[in-house]
Design a protein around this motif. Structure first.
Motif, mmCIF file in Angstrom:
data_model
loop_
_atom_site.group_PDB
_atom_site.id
_atom_site.type_symbol
_atom_site.label_atom_id
_atom_site.label_comp_id
_atom_site.label_asym_id
_atom_site.label_seq_id
_atom_site.Cartn_x
_atom_site.Cartn_y
_atom_site.Cartn_z
ATOM 1 N N SER A 41 0.827 -1.211 0.000
ATOM 2 C CA SER A 41 0.000 0.000 0.000
ATOM 3 C C SER A 41 0.860 1.259 0.000
ATOM 4 N N LEU A 42 1.994 1.230 0.704
ATOM 5 C CA LEU A 42 2.868 2.401 0.719
ATOM 6 C C LEU A 42 3.711 2.502 -0.544
ATOM 7 N N LYS A 43 3.947 1.381 -1.220
ATOM 8 C CA LYS A 43 4.611 1.446 -2.525
ATOM 9 C C LYS A 43 3.711 2.175 -3.533
ATOM 10 N N VAL A 44 2.417 1.918 -3.446
ATOM 11 C CA VAL A 44 1.466 2.625 -4.318
ATOM 12 C C VAL A 44 1.531 4.123 -4.032
ATOM 13 N N LEU A 45 1.566 4.496 -2.752
ATOM 14 C CA LEU A 45 1.661 5.908 -2.379
ATOM 15 C C LEU A 45 2.996 6.505 -2.830
ATOM 16 N N ALA A 46 4.078 5.757 -2.690
ATOM 17 C CA ALA A 46 5.389 6.262 -3.117
ATOM 18 C C ALA A 46 5.417 6.539 -4.619
ATOM 19 N N GLU A 47 4.848 5.628 -5.423
ATOM 20 C CA GLU A 47 4.790 5.853 -6.872
ATOM 21 C C GLU A 47 3.963 7.102 -7.174
ATOM 22 N N ASN A 48 2.871 7.273 -6.453
ATOM 23 C CA ASN A 48 2.020 8.445 -6.642
ATOM 24 C C ASN A 48 2.801 9.729 -6.369
ATOM 25 N N LEU A 49 3.589 9.730 -5.309
ATOM 26 C CA LEU A 49 4.373 10.920 -4.971
ATOM 27 C C LEU A 49 5.457 11.188 -6.013
ATOM 28 N N LEU A 50 6.129 10.132 -6.482
ATOM 29 C CA LEU A 50 7.145 10.316 -7.523
ATOM 30 C C LEU A 50 6.537 10.928 -8.783
#
Length: 203
Positions: A41-50
């Protein structure tokens, strides 16, 4: 909304993925140390931020905060999240479209370009709460109840049809199709969102 690339790309994460004859712009998590240990779930958020890093709303510090996430620590930084799409049901979605129509009218009154007033992300409105059981106990009850709903709220559906044509990236799923969660899973949800603009496809 223009999908012009607004990413600052502090980590050099922007890359190209070739799939058949298509080329997609992507943001690689392996460019950011620490993301390999994150829960999905946080990998999804990290990609979103990038992908949405702009140096103001989303900064390098926000991305570092996610990459260095400590499950045992108290939250210390607020993270900006930009949804790739929005799904709404009628009780929340209709007022949203009314607000957009009102903004469009105000922009026109001020001499602006009304075509610039659009949802910032693809928006889908599923009308799933409106149909009332007026007719029951017959083989055509479902169809008759939907007909009554269109008769009862004809102006609303004319307005939503106008909205679907007037706004970019706005679609309406009519009553009688199913509840929003079912319709989302069976018809609307996408595993990977692709936005096109300025000659590139961003996944």
């Amino acid at each position: 909304m223009s999908t012009k690339n607004s990413s600052v790309n502090s980590f050099g994460a922007r890359d190209t993925l070739e799939v058949g004859d298509h080329s997609y712009e992507i943001y690689r998590l392996d460019a950011v140390p620490g993301t390999e240990k994150l829960p999905y779930s946080l990998k999804v958020l990290a990609e979103n931020l990038l992908r949405t890093e702009d140096g103001a709303n989303v900064t390098k510090d926000h991305i570092d905060a996610i990459a260095n996430w400590d499950a045992s620590a108290d939250p210390s930084i607020e993270i900006q999240f930009t949804p790739a799409r929005v799904v709404m049901q009628d009780f929340t979605g209709v007022p949203c479209i009314v607000d957009l129509a009102t903004m469009r009218e105000a922009v026109g009154d001020l001499g602006g370009d009304i075509d610039k007033v659009n949802p910032l992300a693809p928006a889908e409105l599923v009308i799933d709460h409106s149909v009332i059981v007026d007719v029951f106990g017959s083989a055509d009850a479902f169809e008759r109840n939907v007909e009554i709903e269109y008769e009862r709220n004809g102006e609303r559906y004319q307005f939503l049809r106008w909205g679907q044509g007037a706004f970019d990236d706005f679609k309406v799923v009519p009553p009688g199709t199913g509840i929003v969660h079912q319709v989302n899973i069976e018809y609307l949800a996408r595993t990977v969102m692709v936005r096109e603009g300025d000659g590139t496809k961003v996944a």
